[in-house]
Design a protein around this motif. Structure first.
Motif, PDB file in Angstrom:
ATOM      1  N   VAL A 133     -60.792  -7.329  -7.566  1.00  0.00           N
ATOM      2  CA  VAL A 133     -61.458  -6.211  -7.858  1.00  0.00           C
ATOM      3  C   VAL A 133     -61.573  -4.488  -8.272  1.00  0.00           C
ATOM      4  CG1 VAL A 133     -62.860  -4.250  -6.392  1.00  0.00           C
ATOM      5  CG2 VAL A 133     -62.659  -6.665  -5.624  1.00  0.00           C
ATOM      6  N   TYR A 136     -61.853  -6.831 -12.113  1.00  0.00           N
ATOM      7  CA  TYR A 136     -63.822  -6.934 -11.948  1.00  0.00           C
ATOM      8  C   TYR A 136     -64.724  -6.255 -11.443  1.00  0.00           C
ATOM      9  CZ  TYR A 136     -61.225 -10.805 -14.878  1.00  0.00           C
ATOM     10  OH  TYR A 136     -60.659 -11.264 -16.191  1.00  0.00           O
ATOM     11  N   GLY A 137     -64.342  -6.012 -10.171  1.00  0.00           N
ATOM     12  CA  GLY A 137     -65.079  -4.835 -10.097  1.00  0.00           C
ATOM     13  C   GLY A 137     -65.877  -5.339  -8.803  1.00  0.00           C
ATOM     14  N   TRP A 139     -67.876  -7.826  -7.987  1.00  0.00           N
ATOM     15  CA  TRP A 139     -68.632  -8.522  -8.530  1.00  0.00           C
ATOM     16  C   TRP A 139     -68.082  -9.181  -8.247  1.00  0.00           C
ATOM     17  CZ3 TRP A 139     -70.076 -12.876 -11.536  1.00  0.00           C
ATOM     18  CH2 TRP A 139     -71.614 -12.886 -11.311  1.00  0.00           C
TER      19      TRP A 139
END
Lengths: 214, 177
Positions: A133, A136-137, A139
Motif C-alpha cells: 500500500v 501503490y496506495g 487502490w
C-alpha cells in the motif's frame, strides 16, 4: 504443479469422429483432385478441424504452463496459504479488476514474488499489505478500507436500502385507504341491461364515455 | 409541485451527473501513493555505453529533475520520445531514465537508435526499483524536487499538452518552494 516445478504435459486429446485414417464406411471414397463434390468437402472439413484441434490444444497447454510454471511456491504450506490469501486480496494494477493471484501480467508476477519474499522474511499479513500500500496506495486493495474517503462507498448500500424501505412504506400508506373501498354494486336497471347484453348474439353497442364526442 | 413528483427527477439528475463525470475519468489514472514522499533508496548501474548510473542520492542534489521510466519493449515510450529529446535539447530540466524490466543491451540499442535524452540512466532489470516507485505501467514520469521528494507523477506517454499544463507547472512549483 509437481514438486519439481515442472509442468506435467496434458494427455493429447483423442480426435473424435473421422480421423485421418480410413474413411467411415458411409463416406464415398476420396478421389484425387477435382473429383467428386462430397469427398472434397469432407477433406476440406478435415483440413480445417485438425489444425483447429491443435490450435485449441496449444491454447490450453499454453495457459496451463503459464498459470503453473512461473511461481515456485513457498516450502512451508502454511506460509504458502497466507501468500495465496494475500495475493487474492491485492489488485493487479495492470488488469485492474483481477487480483494478482489471477493475473498473468508481469507486474502481478513480481508482486506475487514480493509477497512471498516478505512472508519468508517474517512479515505479518498486515506488514505485507502495508508494504504494497505504501507503494501503490489503497487502490491496490480489492476490499477498500473504511476511512473518510470511502465512507460514502461503504454507507451507500445502507442508505439505498433505507431509501427503498421508505419508498415502499409511503407507497403502502397511500394505497391502504384506496384498496379497501369496494366498488358500489350494480343497480337493478344496470343488472338487467348487463343480462340483456350477455344473452344477445348481437355485438354490444359501442360505449361512449361521458363527455366524449361532440 | 409535490416532492413525490420532484424526487425522481432530482435522483435522476444526480445519477446522470455522477455517471457523466465518471465517464470522463480515466480508470488508468491511479492516484500515486508516493506524492510528497521521498524517492525510494536505490542505486542502479547505467545503461551499457553510458557513464552515469542513477541513485537516490542523484535526486537530492538541490536541483528539480525528471525521472522517466522507459523500456525498449514499450510502444508508448516511442510516442513521447521526441518530446523528451526536445526537453533535453532545450536543457529545460535534468532528465534521468529508468530502464524498467528491459535487457540492458536492448535499452542501449533503443537509445542509440532513437536518441538519448537522459543525463543519467539506471538499469532496473528485475523491476524492483520500479515497484518501489509505484510504477505499474510504462512510461511513467516523476517530477522530483531537489530534496528527493516526488512532487508529481505522470502516467502514460507525455503529450505536449501534458507537458505545458501539468509537468512544467509542477517543475516551476517545485523550484519555487
Amino acid at each position: 504443479m509437481t514438486p519439481g516445478g515442472r509442468v506435467t504435459p496434458l494427455p493429447t486429446l483423442p480426435l473424435k469422429g473421422r480421423g485421418e485414417g480410413t474413411p467411415a464406411p458411409t463416406d464415398p471414397p476420396l478421389l484425387e483432385g477435382r473429383g467428386r463434390r462430397r469427398g472434397s468437402s469432407t477433406r476440406i472439413r478435415l483440413r480445417i478441424t485438425a489444425p483447429l484441434f491443435v490450435f485449441v490444444a496449444f491454447l490450453l497447454l499454453g495457459n496451463a504452463a503459464r498459470a503453473l510454471g512461473i511461481d515456485p511456491p513457498l516450502p512451508d504450506p502454511a506460509q504458502e496459504a497466507r501468500a495465496v490469501d494475500l495475493h487474492k486480496a491485492l489488485r493487479c494494477l495492470v488488469c485492474q479488476n483481477q487480483s494478482i493471484h489471477d493475473s498473468n501480467a508481469g507486474l502481478a508476477t513480481d508482486l506475487r514474488r514480493i509477497v512471498r519474499e516478505r512472508i519468508t522474511a517474517g512479515d505479518s499479513d498486515k506488514q505485507v499489505i502495508d508494504y504494497v500500500v505504501t507503494r501503490y496506495g489503497d487502490w491496490v486493495l480489492l476490499k477498500p478500507p473504511l476511512n473518510v474517503r470511502t465512507a460514502v462507498l461503504w454507507a451507500a448500500p445502507v442508505i439505498l436500502i433505507l431509501l427503498g424501505a421508505g419508498f415502499v412504506a409511503s407507497f403502502h400508506r397511500r394505497n391502504r385507504n384506496v384498496a379497501l373501498t369496494l366498488p358500489t354494486p350494480l343497480s337493478d336497471a344496470e343488472r338487467a341491461r348487463l343480462n340483456a347484453i350477455m344473452s344477445s348474439d348481437e355485438p354490444p353497442p359501442a360505449v361512449r364515455s361521458k363527455g366524449a364526442g361532440s | 409541485m409535490r416532492w413525490r413528483t420532484v424526487l425522481p427527477l432530482v435522483l435522476f439528475a444526480v445519477l446522470a451527473v455522477a455517471l457523466g463525470v465518471g465517464l470522463t475519468l480515466n480508470p488508468r489514472d491511479i492516484p500515486s501513493a508516493l506524492i510528497d514522499k521521498q524517492v525510494p533508496d536505490f542505486a542502479l548501474p547505467p545503461v551499457p555505453g553510458k557513464a552515469l548510473g542513477l541513485a537516490s542520492a542523484d535526486l537530492k542534489n538541490g536541483e528539480v529533475a525528471l525521472v522517466n521510466v522507459f523500456a525498449s519493449w514499450c510502444v508508448a515510450c516511442r510516442a513521447e520520445h521526441p518530446l523528451l529529446m526536445e526537453l533535453a535539447r532545450r536543457r529545460t530540466v535534468p532528465l534521468h531514465g529508468l530502464a524498467y524490466k528491459d535487457a540492458p543491451a536492448d535499452s542501449a540499442r533503443w537509445l542509440a537508435e532513437w536518441g538519448d535524452p537522459y543525463e543519467r540512466t539506471g538499469v532496473d532489470r528485475v523491476g524492483r526499483v520500479g515497484i518501489d516507485f509505484g510504477v505499474y505501467g510504462v512510461p511513467e514520469t516523476f517530477v522530483v524536487d531537489g530534496q528527493g521528494r516526488i512532487v508529481f507523477k505522470h502516467i502514460g506517454p507525455i503529450t505536449p499538452r501534458d507537458l505545458e499544463s501539468k509537468i512544467l507547472p509542477a517543475i516551476a512549483t517545485a523550484r519555487g518552494s
